[in-house]
Design an enzyme around this catalytic site. Structure first.
Site, short mmCIF file in Angstrom:
data_model
loop_
_atom_site.label_atom_id
_atom_site.label_comp_id
_atom_site.label_asym_id
_atom_site.label_seq_id
_atom_site.Cartn_x
_atom_site.Cartn_y
_atom_site.Cartn_z
CE LYS A 35 38.13 6.74 30.61
NZ LYS A 35 38.29 7.05 32.05
CB SER A 112 41.04 4.58 32.97
OG SER A 112 39.93 5.36 33.37
CB SER A 136 40.57 7.90 35.41
OG SER A 136 40.80 6.63 35.94
#
Length: 393
Positions: A35, A112, A136
């Site tokens: 990420k 996310s 997330s």
């Protein structure tokens, strides 16, 4: 990005810079993504925000957890999209778009850690790092049909990773199958300091299950039966302290205050054009008072002690990961915000307690994935992964 193409729009299109990795090791032969909150040598760290990206510069060292994976023989293939500043749960980014949900392409991927879940669910890499503050990793794991984990708070290092809410932030990961999940867990988590016993005490938090719509509950009942077949019959219990609305607000006060401390100075100084939902959450966070934050901190301590007492050394909660399957891509911002608020009422349990939770893709509804979770005592992370292997067969 080190892949020849990205049909899922999962990766940030940074110029390809090879990242050295060990020639052998426990993760040799596996590819991974990270990420775009984690530093990776040779790349910037953008956090899903053009202003942060502009200020980043090229990193000369990788985050310790990224380096651990490289040293174990895993091959890095790129950095994945994140919701803006990691302060969302739907996977949409107003600046960089929406990664494709490999488990249900007509639905949002969740966030996310949207790009990481997209990359794994579309088979563009074998596993991917994400972060989980309020859900997330767990949300996109459920939405995309993946195995995912939110570890015990503080178990996995988050140095050289952009903060959202440090007392809630954790480093998790996604895989498509239980075998790879266990293999990666061995490297990221290592052995538990106090492993769960072979025979665990399975608990069904009925107050959490009652948050589901009847259709979602019916879809998960066969998955619950599968877990009980592997681990024993679940005894009913209740986990909420003073009701889920109280849980929700105390979680949000902590997350909001810490998010403003982390990103507020940058927002005030540079006035970045924040996307829908994100802008409103930061503006709300700006106004969290000392009294609200202090009260929420006290509540968290009491709730963590309560849940610790319920679980003891052998108790495991079996519960839905999310309220339902992922909303459709056509859902408007109001619908997504309502869904997010409902989800936080489930997801805040592990966040407030700081306990580990694993999400397993064991069900489907309306043609889309829907997951069941196991939540265990602090430090039982690797033991939970072993239980996942037993359930997955």
């Amino acid at each position: 990005m080190l892949l020849p193409e990205d049909p899922a729009h999962a990766f940030v299109p940074y110029p390809a810079v090879p990242v050295p990795h060990a020639g052998g090791g426990p993760l040799a032969g596996l590819s991974f993504a990270a990420k775009d909150l984690f530093d990776v040598a040779g790349y910037p760290t953008g956090g899903g925000c053009p202003t942060v990206l502009a200020m980043s510069g090229i990193k000369t060292n990788s985050a310790p957890i990224v380096q651990r994976l490289l040293d174990a023989g895993a091959r890095f293939v790129g950095k994945t999209h994140t919701d803006e500043l990691a302060f969302s749960m739907n996977g949409r980014n107003a600046h960089f778009g929406t990664p494709r949900n490999g488990g249900a392409p007509e639905r949002i991927p969740g966030g996310s850690s949207s790009g990481s879940a997209s990359a794994v669910s579309n088979a563009l890499c074998d596993f991917a790092l994400g972060t989980d503050t309020g859900g997330s990793v767990r949300a996109p794991a459920s939405h995309c049909g993946l195995f995912g984990i939110r570890p015990t708070h503080g178990r996995v290092p988050l140095e050289a990773c952009l903060d959202l809410s440090p007392s809630l932030d954790t480093c998790g990961f996604f895989t498509r199958d239980a075998g790879t999940f266990a293999r990666v867990a061995d490297v990221i988590l290592g052995p538990d300091p106090a492993p769960l016993p072979r025979v665990v005490r399975l608990l069904r938090p009925d107050d959490v299950w009652h948050l589901l719509a009847p259709e979602a509950r019916a879809a998960l009942e066969p998955a619950l039966a599968r877990v009980e077949q592997a681990l024993g019959e679940a005894a009913p219990c209740r986990v909420a302290r003073d009701g889920f609305d109280t849980m929700y607000w105390n979680f949000r006060y902590i997350q909001g205050r810490e998010a403003w401390v982390a990103d507020g100075p940058m927002i005030d100084r540079h006035a970045p054009p924040l996307g829908p939902g994100v802008a409103e959450r930061f503006e709300w966070s700006r106004r969290v008072t000392d009294a609200q934050f202090d009260g929420a901190t006290d509540f968290r301590k009491a709730f963590s002690a309560q849940l610790s007492g319920l679980l003891g050394a052998d108790g495991i909660l079996v519960m839905p990961t999310m309220p339902d399957v992922a909303p459709l891509l056509s859902a408007d911002e109001s619908r997504l915000e309502d869904y997010r608020n409902a989800a936080i009422r489930m997801l805040c349990i592990a966040g407030l307690a700081g306990f580990p939770q694993v999400s397993m893709p064991l069900a489907r509804r309306l043609g889309a994935p829907l997951s069941l979770s196991l939540l265990g005592p602090a430090g039982s992370d690797r033991s939970l992964v072993a239980l996942v292997e037993r359930i997955a067969g």
